[in-house]
Design an enzyme around this catalytic site. Structure first.
Site: not given
Ligand code: NAD
Length: 481
Positions: A174, A227-228, A232, A249, A283, A382
């Site tokens: 995804k 991701g966030s 997570g 992660e 990250c 972050e």
């Molecule tokens: P997010 O964590 O919401 O999204 C990351 C991924 O998860 C995307 O593919 C998104 O489509 C998917 N996703 C979102 N909500 C989901 C859910 N409920 N169930 C399953 N999948 C879902 O991140 P974001 O909103 O794009 O960014 C927000 C903050 O997250 C950033 O400001 C940053 O602080 C952090 N972030 C961290 C990393 C990292 O490498 N650790 C990467 C991206 C964002």
């Protein structure tokens, strides 16, 4: 406008009846493509197809070394298409071309690394008693879900998908709604490859809809998410309902600890790169500087000089630093900078900027903030932008206390010429990775990567990550004559 279909059960999916979502180039704000917002039914079809493919005789007959060969071929494809893939990644994420090129190289290396492991991952025999042969067999988890963020799409897809395919799983990717381009390029290759249909599938769409539906689906056997913390946590809750393991992660607030005896030139370059890489949207960004009090002014001045000479621009022009991903991230960072101006002092940067010829892009000056309280949200959370906060310490204990006083624990950089201090500090920091006199040395495909505390659960990269995608079966064989 490029329309990016999904790959479900070996077929491209996406048509007039689908909802299409726009994808923008962060360097100029222009729309570059559209993706499908996957429906619940499409998610159902993908999970069912993955299960059929995983259980198929064709996939069972695919020998481990053949899986490895296929992954080597993917690595060769990535290398042969380095220019095209780096341009796609730059257009999609905004990062400078040279960083996208190094992402392409890392992606190829992930496929090679796990290609080599495909026929070298095996169980043990365990001595129990005469007449009993006890062996463990490593078996694939089944259907693995890879939820990918927008900051390093090509690298992050490659690192987990290569390990999951090497170990015989059926994978569903995804991709992030903002950055589907290189995921699609890999998908095109997989579609034409020898893989049975349904072993690799690519789903696009809104995270809280298609992503959440996938994460909570009982047909998924393992989830890898980057991701966030907030997302997570919700993925972990969804996985808990199905008793499914997760590898998470979740970013960090990683410190660079600079002792007075360090080689300050090297330390300044390391600290700089660790926070401006991908405009701080990393990250493992080194977003906190902990510097020994007696060199603070000198070291911060060295950094300020470096920050001032950075070239900021469109990724495709290969500047030192590119734009922020999108308007939402850009506005969030600017809001935090306004707060920082009230709570501390801006040493350099602190503002949005316009880049001539790319007025629609989302550019922010690389910024150093001094004088913040370490308990403030800016120091603790972050920011995911090119923003470095500075704190001082007077002895190793204080450095360690500061380093450990956030909820995160992903990476720590330690800069010193004193081997005792280096080892002592490394042994006390709560951090999944520690670099001494470097930061992110050598890319780290072979090094386990993951976090302490809220930085995550489990490890990616390295041979250890193979265990994310395998389960252990113990077989006891009783014999006698
Ligand atoms: P997010 O964590 O919401 O999204 C990351 C991924 O998860 C995307 O593919 C998104 O489509 C998917 N996703 C979102 N909500 C989901 C859910 N409920 N169930 C399953 N999948 C879902 O991140 P974001 O909103 O794009 O960014 C927000 C903050 O997250 C950033 O400001 C940053 O602080 C952090 N972030 C961290 C990393 C990292 O490498 N650790 C990467 C991206 C964002």
């Amino acid at each position: 406008m490029k329309k990016i279909p999904m790959l479900i059960d070996g077929e491209w999916v996406g048509g007039d009846s689908d909802e299409w979502l726009p994808v923008y180039n962060p360097s100029n704000g222009e729309m570059i493509a559209e993706i499908v917002n996957a429906t619940d039914n499409q998610v159902e079809e993908a999970v069912a197809a993955a299960r059929r493919a995983f259980e198929s005789a064709e996939w069972r007959a695919f020998k481990p070394y053949e899986r490895g060969q296929l992954l080597y071929e993917m690595a060769a494809f990535i290398r042969a298409n380095k220019e095209r893939l780096s341009r796609l990644e730059t257009e999609d994420v905004g990062k400078p071309l040279f960083q996208a090129e190094s992402d392409v190289e890392a992606a190829a290396r992930y496929f090679e690394f796990y290609a080599g492991a495909a026929d070298k991952s095996f169980g043990d025999s365990i001595p129990i008693e005469d007449g009993l042969l006890d062996v463990t067999v490593l078996e694939p988890m089944g259907v693995t879900l890879h939820i990918v963020p927008w900051n390093y799409p090509l690298q992050i897809i490659s690192r987990s998908v290569a390990a999951a395919l090497a170990t015989g799983n059926a994978v569903i990717v995804k991709s992030a709604e903002d950055t589907p381009m290189t995921a699609h390029a890999l998908t095109e290759w997989f579609k034409e490859s020898k893989l049975p249909k349904g072993i690799f599938q690519h789903i696009t769409g809104v995270g809280s809809e298609a992503g959440a539906k996938l994460a909570s689906h009982p047909g998924i056997n393992q989830i890898t998410f980057t991701g966030s913390v907030k997302t997570g946590s919700s993925i972990m809750q969804a996985a808990a309902k199905n008793i499914v393991p997760v590898t998470l992660e979740l970013g960090g607030k990683s410190p660079n600890i600079v002792y007075a005896d360090a080689n300050l030139e090297k330390a300044a370059n390391g600290v700089l790169n660790s926070i401006i890489q991908n405009a701080g949207q990393t990250c493992s960004a080194g977003s906190r500087l902990l510097v020994e009090a007696q060199i603070k002014d000198k070291f911060v001045t060295m950094l300020k000089e470096r920050f001032q000479t950075l070239k900021i621009g469109a990724g495709i022009e290969n500047p030192d630093m590119g734009p922020i991903l999108n308007k939402r991230q850009y506005e969030q960072i600017l809001k935090k900078l306004e707060q920082a101006k009230k709570e501390g002092q801006i040493v350099v940067g602190g503002n949005a900027i316009t880049v001539a010829g790319y007025e629609g892009g989302f550019y922010i000056e690389p910024t150093i903030i001094d004088g913040l309280n370490h308990e403030s949200t800016i120091a603790q959370e972050e920011i995911f932008g090119p923003v470095l906060s500075v704190f001082t310490f007077h002895n190793p204990e204080e450095a360690i206390r500061l380093a450990n006083s956030t909820n995160y624990g992903l990476v720590t950089g330690i800069w010193t010429a004193n081997i005792d201090v280096a080892h002592y500090t490394a042994s006390r920091v709560e951090s999944g990775q520690v670099f001494i006199n470097s930061y992110g040395a050598a890319g780290g495909i072979q090094m386990p990567f993951g976090g302490y505390k809220k930085s995550g659960i489990g490890r990616e990269k390295s041979h250890l990550a193979l265990m994310n995608y395998q389960q252990i079966k113990n077989i006891a064989i009783k014999y006698e004559i």
